[in-house]
Write a protein that holds these residues in place. Structure first.
Motif, PDB file in Angstrom:
ATOM      1  N   UNK A  39       1.245  14.871  -1.094  1.00 26.92           N
ATOM      2  CA  UNK A  39       2.246  14.771  -0.025  1.00 26.92           C
ATOM      3  C   UNK A  39       1.567  13.965   1.133  1.00 26.92           C
ATOM      4  N   UNK A  40       2.232  13.233   1.800  1.00 27.47           N
ATOM      5  CA  UNK A  40       1.864  12.254   2.957  1.00 27.47           C
ATOM      6  C   UNK A  40       2.643  12.726   4.177  1.00 27.47           C
ATOM      7  N   UNK A  41       2.057  12.618   5.554  1.00 28.38           N
ATOM      8  CA  UNK A  41       2.715  12.824   6.545  1.00 28.38           C
ATOM      9  C   UNK A  41       2.394  11.317   7.228  1.00 28.38           C
ATOM     10  N   UNK A  42       3.511  10.418   7.504  1.00 30.45           N
ATOM     11  CA  UNK A  42       3.571   9.138   7.928  1.00 30.45           C
ATOM     12  C   UNK A  42       4.013   9.180   9.430  1.00 30.45           C
TER      13      UNK A  42
ATOM     14  N   UNK B 151       0.726  -1.203   0.020  1.00 28.63           N
ATOM     15  CA  UNK B 151       0.247  -0.011   0.156  1.00 28.63           C
ATOM     16  C   UNK B 151       0.842   1.408  -0.049  1.00 28.63           C
ATOM     17  N   UNK B 152       2.272   1.126   0.513  1.00 23.55           N
ATOM     18  CA  UNK B 152       2.953   2.266   0.649  1.00 23.55           C
ATOM     19  C   UNK B 152       3.333   2.570  -0.826  1.00 23.55           C
ATOM     20  N   UNK B 153       3.671   1.707  -1.570  1.00 20.38           N
ATOM     21  CA  UNK B 153       3.886   1.768  -2.920  1.00 20.38           C
ATOM     22  C   UNK B 153       2.677   2.426  -3.824  1.00 20.38           C
ATOM     23  N   UNK B 154       1.457   1.892  -3.535  1.00 19.64           N
ATOM     24  CA  UNK B 154       0.415   2.446  -4.307  1.00 19.64           C
ATOM     25  C   UNK B 154       0.149   3.726  -3.997  1.00 19.64           C
ATOM     26  N   UNK B 155       0.164   3.981  -2.626  1.00 21.14           N
ATOM     27  CA  UNK B 155      -0.448   5.313  -2.235  1.00 21.14           C
ATOM     28  C   UNK B 155       0.413   6.494  -2.279  1.00 21.14           C
ATOM     29  N   UNK B 156       1.698   6.238  -1.901  1.00 20.12           N
ATOM     30  CA  UNK B 156       2.701   7.124  -1.524  1.00 20.12           C
ATOM     31  C   UNK B 156       3.621   7.119  -2.863  1.00 20.12           C
TER      32      UNK B 156
ATOM     33  N   UNK C   3       7.365  11.518   9.614  1.00 17.97           N
ATOM     34  CA  UNK C   3       7.878  11.831   8.528  1.00 17.97           C
ATOM     35  C   UNK C   3       7.158  12.315   7.314  1.00 17.97           C
ATOM     36  N   UNK C   4       7.579  13.556   6.864  1.00 14.93           N
ATOM     37  CA  UNK C   4       6.656  14.070   5.888  1.00 14.93           C
ATOM     38  C   UNK C   4       7.378  13.764   4.458  1.00 14.93           C
ATOM     39  N   UNK C   5       6.476  13.266   3.523  1.00 15.09           N
ATOM     40  CA  UNK C   5       7.205  12.781   2.311  1.00 15.09           C
ATOM     41  C   UNK C   5       6.428  13.423   1.176  1.00 15.09           C
ATOM     42  N   UNK C   6       7.243  14.125   0.468  1.00 17.09           N
ATOM     43  CA  UNK C   6       6.786  15.255  -0.806  1.00 17.09           C
ATOM     44  C   UNK C   6       7.407  14.739  -2.029  1.00 17.09           C
ATOM     45  N   UNK C   7       6.801  15.672  -3.067  1.00 20.17           N
ATOM     46  CA  UNK C   7       7.307  15.419  -4.453  1.00 20.17           C
ATOM     47  C   UNK C   7       8.568  16.519  -4.583  1.00 20.17           C
ATOM     48  N   UNK C   8       9.903  16.307  -5.122  1.00 22.14           N
ATOM     49  CA  UNK C   8      11.014  17.364  -5.360  1.00 22.14           C
ATOM     50  C   UNK C   8      10.355  17.860  -6.807  1.00 22.14           C
TER      51      UNK C   8
ATOM     52  N   UNK D 139      -4.742  18.692   1.637  1.00 25.78           N
ATOM     53  CA  UNK D 139      -3.483  19.124   1.431  1.00 25.78           C
ATOM     54  C   UNK D 139      -2.581  18.069   1.753  1.00 25.78           C
ATOM     55  N   UNK D 140      -2.702  17.497   2.574  1.00 25.06           N
ATOM     56  CA  UNK D 140      -1.667  16.350   3.020  1.00 25.06           C
ATOM     57  C   UNK D 140      -2.561  14.883   3.370  1.00 25.06           C
ATOM     58  N   UNK D 141      -2.254  14.055   2.925  1.00 24.57           N
ATOM     59  CA  UNK D 141      -2.648  12.755   3.488  1.00 24.57           C
ATOM     60  C   UNK D 141      -2.156  12.202   4.376  1.00 24.57           C
ATOM     61  N   UNK D 142      -2.723  11.173   5.389  1.00 27.56           N
ATOM     62  CA  UNK D 142      -2.032  10.882   6.555  1.00 27.56           C
ATOM     63  C   UNK D 142      -2.111   9.258   6.474  1.00 27.56           C
ATOM     64  N   UNK D 143      -0.822   8.587   7.145  1.00 31.11           N
ATOM     65  CA  UNK D 143      -0.926   7.222   7.004  1.00 31.11           C
ATOM     66  C   UNK D 143       0.064   6.531   8.064  1.00 31.11           C
ATOM     67  N   UNK D 144      -0.254   5.816   8.655  1.00 28.87           N
ATOM     68  CA  UNK D 144       0.518   5.007   9.830  1.00 28.87           C
ATOM     69  C   UNK D 144       1.315   3.609   9.416  1.00 28.87           C
TER      70      UNK D 144
END
Length: 383
Positions: A144-147, A133-138, A213-218, A174-179
Motif C-alpha cells: 500500500x502507498x500513501x502518495x 518509478x510509479x509503475x515499478x514501485x506502486x 492519495x492512498x493507493x491499495x490493492x483490492x 505497513x504503508x510506503x510513502x512517495x511524493x
C-alpha cells in the motif's frame, strides 16, 4: 525495522541477506554505527587475515560494497527504497533532471516555471515518484502507498513537510510513502485528476496541494485509490490511513485477564488437543497432525491489537502463523504488585518491550512455563 522479514527468516531457519545484515546492523543504525561496523567487519574479513578461507574475499567485497552505499546518506536513502538496484534509479532521475533542464533552457523558462521563480526543493526521506518509478514501485507492487502531490514553491507544502516526515517514521513498513512533483509529472496528475484539484494556466498546472492519495490493492488485485479531505495534522492522516487500509478488517485476539499464563497456554494449544477424550480426540489428532501453524504473541506496554502494525503483520503472515497480542500494562515492572502479564513476560525471558514471542511448535497441553518446554524465540520491535 522489517519485523515481517525477521519472522519469515526465523520460520525458515535462515536470515535474509542485504547490506544491513552483511554489516550486522539494524536498518535504523546511525552513521557512526555504520562506520564502526565497517571497520570491524573489514578487519575481520580481510583476505590477508584469512589466508585459509576461500570465502573471505567475497565477504570483504560485500562489506566494502555495503559501506560504500550505507555510508553515503543519499545512496542509503535510495537503497532503502529501491534495494540493490538503486543505482539504476539514481541514473534515471539524473537523466530526467538533465532533460527537464534542457527543455527549460530551450524554451526560455530557465529560473522560472509558469511565471514563478524556481523554488528550492522540499527535502523528504520518502520516494520520489515519476511515471517510470510509479509503475515499478506502486503498480507492480503488492504494498500500500500513501502518495503526496506537491509543488516545491507551495507554502502549505512547506508547512506540511515535517508532518509528512513524521508519517514516514510511523507508517512504514505497513504503508510506503512517495511524493509526486506536480510541475514535473503532468501524466500522473492527469491520472489522479479526480482526486487532485488543479487548474491549467498558460505555462503550468497549479493544484490545491498538498493532496494525499492512498493507493491499495483490492480483492481482485486491482489498484484502488482514495483521497484524503481532512485536517493535515499527522495524527488525523494516520487515523485515516488506519481506517482505509484493507488490513483494517483484520482482527487480532487479545490475551488478557488475571490468569495470563492460562490464556497464553490456551492460545498455544492446537485445536486437536482441545477435543474431548477418547475416540473423538484420536480422530481430531489424526486430522490435525502436521497442520497446526506456529504461534506468535506481540507483548507491548501499549494496546497494540488494533494498531496498523499488528493488523498488517497478521494479514501478511496469516498463511504462516497464528498471531495474538498481550498488553503488559505498566511495562516490565519487577515489583510485587506487577501485573500478571508483566510476571508472565519476565518468566518467558522478556527484557524489553515491544517484543514478538514465537513458538514454532504447538503445545499439546500444560503451561508454556512448564519445565522441559522449549522457550519462545524473541524478536524485538523497534518503535
Amino acid at each position: 525495522y522489517m519485523l515481517r522479514v525477521a519472522l519469515l527468516a526465523a520460520l525458515a531457519g535462515r536470515s535474509s541477506g542485504d547490506y544491513y545484515s552483511d554489516m550486522g546492523l539494524r536498518r535504523d543504525a546511525s552513521a557512526s554505527a555504520i562506520k564502526s561496523a565497517y571497520r570491524e567487519a573489514a578487519k575481520r574479513d580481510h583476505p590477508d587475515k584469512n589466508p585459509g578461507d576461500p570465502d573471505a574475499a567475497e565477504r570483504f567485497r560485500r562489506v566494502a560494497r555495503a559501506y560504500e552505499t550505507l555510508g553515503d546518506a543519499e545512496k542509503r536513502r535510495l537503497y532503502d527504497v529501491y534495494g540493490e538496484d538503486y543505482e539504476r534509479e539514481q541514473q534515471r532521475q539524473a537523466q530526467q533532471q538533465a532533460f527537464r533542464q534542457r527543455q527549460e533552457d530551450f524554451f526560455g523558462f530557465g529560473g522560472r516555471r509558469g511565471g514563478r521563480r524556481a523554488a528550492p526543493p522540499i527535502f523528504s526521506s520518502t520516494a520520489w515518484l515519476g511515471a517510470e518509478s510509479y509503475r515499478d514501485l506502486v503498480e507492480d507492487s503488492s504494498e500500500s502507498w500513501l502518495v503526496q502531490f506537491y509543488h516545491d514553491w507551495s507554502e502549505p507544502c512547506k508547512d506540511f513537510a515535517p508532518r509528512w516526515e513524521a508519517l514516514a517514521a510511523k507508517l512504514p513498513p505497513m504503508v510506503r510513502l512517495g511524493r509526486v512533483n506536480v510541475d514535473q509529472n503532468f501524466g500522473l496528475v492527469q491520472r489522479y485528476r479526480s482526486f487532485v484539484r488543479c487548474r491549467q494556466t498558460v505555462l503550468s498546472v497549479e493544484c490545491t496541494v498538498p493532496a494525499l492519495v492512498l493507493v491499495t490493492r483490492g480483492d481482485g488485485e486491482e489498484l484502488h485509490a482514495e483521497s484524503y479531505r481532512g485536517s493535515l495534522s499527522a495524527e488525523a492522516v494516520y487515523e485515516w490511513v488506519k481506517r482505509s487500509l484493507p488490513e483494517s478488517r483484520t482482527r487480532i485476539s487479545k490475551l488478557k485477564g488475571p490468569r495470563a499464563a492460562e490464556a497464553l497456554a490456551s492460545f498455544l494449544q492446537p485445536a486437536w488437543a482441545k477435543a474431548t477424550a477418547g475416540r473423538r480426540r484420536a480422530a481430531a489428532l489424526e486430522r490435525g497432525r502436521g497442520t497446526e501453524l506456529p504461534r506468535a504473541v506481540i507483548f507491548s506496554s501499549r494496546p497494540i491489537a488494533d494498531s496498523i502494525f499488528a493488523r498488517h503483520l497478521a494479514t501478511r503472515l496469516s498463511p504462516l502463523l497464528s498471531l495474538s497480542s498481550m498488553h503488559v500494562d505498566g511495562g516490565l515492572s519487577s515489583s510485587p504488585a506487577a501485573s500478571p502479564e508483566a510476571r508472565l513476560a519476565h518468566s518467558l525471558g522478556l527484557r524489553s518491550l515491544p517484543v514478538v514471542a514465537l513458538w514454532t511448535e504447538p503445545e499439546e497441553e500444560g503451561s508454556p512455563l512448564d519445565k522441559g518446554r522449549s522457550p519462545p524465540l524473541l524478536l524485538e520491535i523497534s518503535e
